[in-house]
Scaffold this motif. Sequence first.
Motif, PDB file in Angstrom:
ATOM      1  N   ARG A  87      64.258  38.637  12.828  1.00  0.00           N
ATOM      2  CA  ARG A  87      63.897  38.223  14.180  1.00  0.00           C
ATOM      3  C   ARG A  87      64.878  37.178  14.705  1.00  0.00           C
ATOM      4  N   VAL A  88      65.258  36.258  13.860  1.00  0.00           N
ATOM      5  CA  VAL A  88      66.221  35.229  14.280  1.00  0.00           C
ATOM      6  C   VAL A  88      67.550  35.875  14.640  1.00  0.00           C
ATOM      7  N   ARG A  89      67.984  36.851  13.854  1.00  0.00           N
ATOM      8  CA  ARG A  89      69.243  37.538  14.159  1.00  0.00           C
ATOM      9  C   ARG A  89      69.168  38.258  15.501  1.00  0.00           C
ATOM     10  N   ALA A  90      68.003  38.828  15.786  1.00  0.00           N
ATOM     11  CA  ALA A  90      67.841  39.495  17.075  1.00  0.00           C
ATOM     12  C   ALA A  90      67.934  38.497  18.218  1.00  0.00           C
ATOM     13  N   VAL A  91      67.374  37.318  18.029  1.00  0.00           N
ATOM     14  CA  VAL A  91      67.437  36.278  19.049  1.00  0.00           C
ATOM     15  C   VAL A  91      68.877  35.817  19.261  1.00  0.00           C
ATOM     16  N   VAL A  92      69.603  35.602  18.160  1.00  0.00           N
ATOM     17  CA  VAL A  92      70.999  35.175  18.277  1.00  0.00           C
ATOM     18  C   VAL A  92      71.827  36.249  18.974  1.00  0.00           C
ATOM     19  N   ALA A  93      71.564  37.513  18.659  1.00  0.00           N
ATOM     20  CA  ALA A  93      72.291  38.603  19.313  1.00  0.00           C
ATOM     21  C   ALA A  93      72.028  38.598  20.822  1.00  0.00           C
ATOM     22  N   LEU A  94      70.780  38.334  21.213  1.00  0.00           N
ATOM     23  CA  LEU A  94      70.467  38.262  22.643  1.00  0.00           C
ATOM     24  C   LEU A  94      71.181  37.079  23.291  1.00  0.00           C
ATOM     25  N   MET A  95      71.228  35.960  22.592  1.00  0.00           N
ATOM     26  CA  MET A  95      71.952  34.796  23.120  1.00  0.00           C
ATOM     27  C   MET A  95      73.405  35.155  23.410  1.00  0.00           C
ATOM     28  N   ARG A  96      74.044  35.839  22.471  1.00  0.00           N
ATOM     29  CA  ARG A  96      75.451  36.198  22.647  1.00  0.00           C
ATOM     30  C   ARG A  96      75.631  37.188  23.800  1.00  0.00           C
ATOM     31  N   GLU A  97      74.701  38.145  23.933  1.00  0.00           N
ATOM     32  CA  GLU A  97      74.801  39.130  25.008  1.00  0.00           C
ATOM     33  C   GLU A  97      74.642  38.485  26.380  1.00  0.00           C
ATOM     34  N   ARG A  98      73.810  37.449  26.458  1.00  0.00           N
ATOM     35  CA  ARG A  98      73.484  36.852  27.759  1.00  0.00           C
ATOM     36  C   ARG A  98      74.045  35.441  27.868  1.00  0.00           C
ATOM     37  N   LEU A  99      75.197  35.216  27.275  1.00  0.00           N
ATOM     38  CA  LEU A  99      75.795  33.888  27.235  1.00  0.00           C
ATOM     39  C   LEU A  99      76.018  33.324  28.634  1.00  0.00           C
ATOM     40  N   ALA A 100      76.342  34.187  29.592  1.00  0.00           N
ATOM     41  CA  ALA A 100      76.643  33.730  30.949  1.00  0.00           C
ATOM     42  C   ALA A 100      75.408  33.660  31.843  1.00  0.00           C
ATOM     43  N   GLU A 101      74.256  34.085  31.316  1.00  0.00           N
ATOM     44  CA  GLU A 101      73.055  34.166  32.148  1.00  0.00           C
ATOM     45  C   GLU A 101      72.042  33.088  31.756  1.00  0.00           C
ATOM     46  N   PRO A 102      71.136  32.754  32.681  1.00  0.00           N
ATOM     47  CA  PRO A 102      70.021  31.869  32.306  1.00  0.00           C
ATOM     48  C   PRO A 102      69.127  32.571  31.282  1.00  0.00           C
ATOM     49  N   VAL A 103      68.798  31.875  30.218  1.00  0.00           N
ATOM     50  CA  VAL A 103      67.930  32.431  29.179  1.00  0.00           C
ATOM     51  C   VAL A 103      66.841  31.412  28.876  1.00  0.00           C
ATOM     52  N   THR A 104      65.590  31.834  28.921  1.00  0.00           N
ATOM     53  CA  THR A 104      64.472  30.928  28.667  1.00  0.00           C
ATOM     54  C   THR A 104      63.936  31.141  27.249  1.00  0.00           C
ATOM     55  N   LEU A 150      76.755  27.849  21.023  1.00  0.00           N
ATOM     56  CA  LEU A 150      77.474  29.100  21.267  1.00  0.00           C
ATOM     57  C   LEU A 150      78.266  29.018  22.568  1.00  0.00           C
ATOM     58  N   ARG A 151      77.671  28.445  23.589  1.00  0.00           N
ATOM     59  CA  ARG A 151      78.348  28.337  24.879  1.00  0.00           C
ATOM     60  C   ARG A 151      79.545  27.385  24.805  1.00  0.00           C
ATOM     61  N   ILE A 152      79.402  26.310  24.052  1.00  0.00           N
ATOM     62  CA  ILE A 152      80.519  25.379  23.894  1.00  0.00           C
ATOM     63  C   ILE A 152      81.657  26.036  23.126  1.00  0.00           C
ATOM     64  N   GLU A 153      81.340  26.819  22.095  1.00  0.00           N
ATOM     65  CA  GLU A 153      82.388  27.516  21.333  1.00  0.00           C
ATOM     66  C   GLU A 153      83.142  28.507  22.218  1.00  0.00           C
ATOM     67  N   GLU A 154      82.410  29.211  23.095  1.00  0.00           N
ATOM     68  CA  GLU A 154      83.080  30.135  24.021  1.00  0.00           C
ATOM     69  C   GLU A 154      83.935  29.358  25.022  1.00  0.00           C
ATOM     70  N   ALA A 155      83.438  28.217  25.476  1.00  0.00           N
ATOM     71  CA  ALA A 155      84.227  27.383  26.387  1.00  0.00           C
ATOM     72  C   ALA A 155      85.503  26.902  25.707  1.00  0.00           C
ATOM     73  N   LYS A 156      85.415  26.530  24.444  1.00  0.00           N
ATOM     74  CA  LYS A 156      86.613  26.126  23.696  1.00  0.00           C
ATOM     75  C   LYS A 156      87.631  27.257  23.665  1.00  0.00           C
ATOM     76  N   ARG A 157      87.138  28.467  23.380  1.00  0.00           N
ATOM     77  CA  ARG A 157      88.051  29.617  23.310  1.00  0.00           C
ATOM     78  C   ARG A 157      88.744  29.847  24.651  1.00  0.00           C
ATOM     79  N   LEU A 158      87.993  29.787  25.721  1.00  0.00           N
ATOM     80  CA  LEU A 158      88.576  30.016  27.046  1.00  0.00           C
ATOM     81  C   LEU A 158      89.545  28.902  27.431  1.00  0.00           C
TER      82      LEU A 158
END
Length: 295
Positions: free
Chosen positions: A195-212, A246-254
């Motif tokens: 279940r945690v892996r599924a949540v992390v996968a959703l986080m990565r898919e919706r990195l640019a979107e609001p997620v509650t 996750l968002r900070i790591e993507e920002a670092k990459r960009l």
Amino acid sequence: MVFDSARFDLRPYAGFDFGRYVRRTFCSWEQAGWRSLLVQRFEHVPVADDLAMPAAADLHLVLPLAGRAEMESSDGGRPERIPWVPGRLQVGVPHRPSLRRYRGDESMRSVQVHLPRDTVDTVAAQLGGTSDFEAMAESVAKGDPLLEEAVRAVGFPGGASELYADSAATFLTTHLLTRHGGLRADRAPEREDTRVRAVVALMRERLAEPVTLADLAAEAHLSVYHLVRVFRNATGQTPHRFLTGLRIEEAKRLLRDTDLALDGIARRCGFASPGALSTAFLRHTGVRPSVYRNS
């Protein structure tokens, strides 16, 4: 002895009285021009009664080269005896301050390596797990001739380039995670892990979107309360903090790999504004995005 670096967590060392305890004889930052690996050599005073080691995020390796001492270290609990013996590698657990005292001889010398936390986290993610630093430190203390020689080699690099440093950082991190119990992975997943892996996968898919939290809980088929408990047990962090990471790591990459303006990076990484990105980036890394990009 403290450097302005976007890669290494050196802020906790600000104000630390280095001259009271050591004399530095080599620094890869200054003498080799490395930026992906910080390696230093030190000569140590033979006696210390109140050596307060700061709590930094980097993974800190210490290889005694010469001298012998009986060292006592405490991180708030019961003091632990750590013998200072040439060739016996020590691993400092990130975010854990300690108070050390020892009695040694005049010949105490060491090589000390700082592996950037972003390197450690990136390699762990690529290997499909998270870091277990306590298990790593305990395992390394039992001995590893290959690792000890690798640290010794980077401690005396000659004219080795930044490519050598970057490759060495990746090798050392990968070896520590895979050979010394430093990676929580390669086990049959329990239901909650899935279940945690599924949540992390959703986080990565919706990195640019609001997620509650409700979105994440629905993905895992859990209540919000149960999700937070399960997620913290599996990762050591709340879902919000993990998603921000996750968002900070993507920002670092960009910031490293593109010329995108800060507002574009903020949108791609799910921050409401460049100011929100800058505030979160400073909190997580200790520097602003502009400093990180220019470093």
